[in-house]
Design an enzyme around this catalytic site. Structure first.
Site, PDB file in Angstrom:
ATOM      1  CG  HIS A  86       7.351  -2.526  -1.438  1.00 14.09           C
ATOM      2  ND1 HIS A  86       6.225  -3.041  -0.834  1.00 14.09           N
ATOM      3  CD2 HIS A  86       6.980  -2.203  -2.699  1.00 14.09           C
ATOM      4  CE1 HIS A  86       5.210  -3.035  -1.707  1.00 14.09           C
ATOM      5  NE2 HIS A  86       5.644  -2.545  -2.846  1.00 14.09           N
ATOM      6  CG  ASN A 116       8.102  -9.021   3.856  1.00 11.75           C
ATOM      7  OD1 ASN A 116       7.037  -8.432   3.641  1.00 11.75           O
ATOM      8  ND2 ASN A 116       8.163 -10.286   4.179  1.00 11.75           N
ATOM      9  CB  CYS A 154      20.395  11.410  -1.247  1.00  9.39           C
ATOM     10  SG  CYS A 154      20.357  13.213  -1.401  1.00  9.39           S
TER      11      CYS A 154
HETATM   12  P1  OAD Z   1      -0.551  -7.066   4.680  1.00  6.98           P
HETATM   13  O1  OAD Z   1      -0.488  -6.698   6.113  1.00  6.98           O
HETATM   14  O2  OAD Z   1      -1.412  -6.273   3.798  1.00  6.98           O
HETATM   15  O3  OAD Z   1      -1.039  -8.573   4.537  1.00  6.98           O
HETATM   16  C1  OAD Z   1      -0.485  -9.603   5.311  1.00  6.98           C
HETATM   17  C2  OAD Z   1      -1.021 -10.923   4.798  1.00  6.98           C
HETATM   18  O4  OAD Z   1      -0.363 -11.962   5.489  1.00  6.98           O
HETATM   19  C3  OAD Z   1      -2.531 -11.122   5.018  1.00  6.98           C
HETATM   20  O5  OAD Z   1      -3.115 -11.617   3.818  1.00  6.98           O
HETATM   21  C4  OAD Z   1      -2.594 -12.183   6.139  1.00  6.98           C
HETATM   22  O6  OAD Z   1      -3.703 -13.060   5.983  1.00  6.98           O
HETATM   23  C5  OAD Z   1      -1.289 -12.930   5.913  1.00  6.98           C
HETATM   24  N1  OAD Z   1      -0.736 -13.544   7.126  1.00  6.98           N
HETATM   25  C6  OAD Z   1      -0.682 -13.038   8.387  1.00  6.98           C
HETATM   26  N2  OAD Z   1      -0.043 -13.873   9.213  1.00  6.98           N
HETATM   27  C7  OAD Z   1       0.335 -14.944   8.471  1.00  6.98           C
HETATM   28  C8  OAD Z   1       1.027 -16.166   8.748  1.00  6.98           C
HETATM   29  N3  OAD Z   1       1.497 -16.448   9.976  1.00  6.98           N
HETATM   30  N4  OAD Z   1       1.222 -17.035   7.734  1.00  6.98           N
HETATM   31  C9  OAD Z   1       0.759 -16.760   6.486  1.00  6.98           C
HETATM   32  N5  OAD Z   1       0.102 -15.642   6.160  1.00  6.98           N
HETATM   33  C10 OAD Z   1      -0.116 -14.737   7.126  1.00  6.98           C
HETATM   34  O7  OAD Z   1       0.978  -7.118   4.162  1.00  6.98           O
HETATM   35  P2  OAD Z   1       1.527  -7.066   2.671  1.00  6.98           P
HETATM   36  O8  OAD Z   1       0.617  -7.773   1.728  1.00  6.98           O
HETATM   37  O9  OAD Z   1       2.938  -7.488   2.729  1.00  6.98           O
HETATM   38  O10 OAD Z   1       4.205  -1.401   1.571  1.00  6.98           O
HETATM   39  O11 OAD Z   1       1.473  -5.527   2.380  1.00  6.98           O
HETATM   40  C11 OAD Z   1       1.931  -5.053   1.143  1.00  6.98           C
HETATM   41  C12 OAD Z   1       2.540  -3.685   1.292  1.00  6.98           C
HETATM   42  O12 OAD Z   1       1.627  -2.827   1.938  1.00  6.98           O
HETATM   43  C13 OAD Z   1       3.759  -3.632   2.191  1.00  6.98           C
HETATM   44  O13 OAD Z   1       4.946  -3.958   1.515  1.00  6.98           O
HETATM   45  C14 OAD Z   1       3.768  -2.220   2.658  1.00  6.98           C
HETATM   46  C15 OAD Z   1       2.301  -2.049   2.952  1.00  6.98           C
HETATM   47  O14 OAD Z   1       1.806  -0.786   2.897  1.00  6.98           O
HETATM   48  C16 OAD Z   1       4.837  -0.238   1.802  1.00  6.98           C
HETATM   49  O15 OAD Z   1       5.073   0.174   2.926  1.00  6.98           O
HETATM   50  C17 OAD Z   1       5.224   0.469   0.558  1.00  6.98           C
END
Ligand code: OAD
Length: 227
Positions: free
Chosen positions: A105, A89, A113
């Protein structure tokens, strides 16, 4: 000594009002990754990319940590052992709750820069042509790791994973590598593995234990077991 490594994702901050990426109606349903989260997209249309991250930065500045962030800060303070939090995050809510975290990330509060890699605190609003205070190039960009770029602190994270006794993944979909592969590294190290999520994910099978529910409920319960 016990050592817990925790990987957090967007689901942890969902209940603080910040949208996730891949849930229904999430950020990647509203914006094309190629446009706003790649170096090529930034080269093509820096204004669009700055608009996207300026909006994220403004939202994050207003957001407050929820019970899950607070519980993890408590775990870091009170656990009889080491607790390392690695976050995907960029919202800064872990820090607002009092945790120290590894930002693999990047972070919305940082500017980078694109010419010399110098880093400085980002203003609330970034704009194309932002001057680097170190080299003077008009190439300031958000200090966020984009697709096609190497996440930060990978050596440090690998060392933590190799030495951990417990690995937890919280609120992350397991769709983005290398973070999605951390559970395997922890298993090679012999760690117990636990996934905390609202749903099952692409990598659920790799975990030995699953706690299903909203982070604000299941994370404090899990932490209460440990301290
Ligand atoms: P995702 O949006 O891919 O996944 C979110 C996860 O959180 C899912 O598995 C949901 O089931 C879960 N979720 C949603 N609400 C929840 C809650 N209230 N309690 C518990 N779990 C919940 O997000 P990330 O896995 O963080 O990277 O995504 C990884 C990376 O992809 C990010 O850091 C970003 C994105 O592209 C970059 O921007 C480089």
């Amino acid at each position: 000594m016990e050592k817990i490594v925790i990987l957090t994702g967007a689901g942890l901050s969902a209940e603080s009002g910040l949208g996730t990426f891949r849930d229904e109606g999430g950020l990647w349903a509203q914006h094309r990754i190629e446009d706003v989260a790649t170096p090529e997209g930034f080269a093509r249309n820096p204004q669009l990319v700055h608009d996207f991250y300026n909006a994220r930065r403004a939202q994050a500045a207003e957001a407050t940590p929820n019970d899950a962030h607070h519980a993890l800060a408590r775990l870091q303070r009170e656990f009889d052992g080491e607790v390392v939090i690695v976050t995907q995050n960029v919202d800064g809510l872990h820090e607002k709750a009092g945790s120290s975290v590894i930002h693999m990330h990047g972070a919305l509060t940082g500017a980078l820069c694109a010419s010399c890699d110098h880093r400085w605190p980002a203003p609330l609003e970034m704009a194309p042509g932002q001057i680097c205070p170190s080299c003077g190039a008009p190439q300031g960009r958000p200090d966020i790791v984009w697709f096609g770029e190497m996440p930060y602190f990978m050596d440090e994270i690998a060392e933590h994973l190799a030495g951990c006794t417990v690995f937890a993944a919280i609120g992350t979909s397991g769709q983005v590598y290398p973070a999605a592969g951390f559970v395997q590294e922890a298993r090679y190290a012999g760690a117990d593995t636990v996934e905390l999520n609202l749903n099952s994910t692409d990598v659920s099978r790799a975990f030995t234990r699953h706690l299903i529910g909203p982070a604000s409920e299941i994370v404090p319960q899990w932490v209460a077991e440990l301290v």
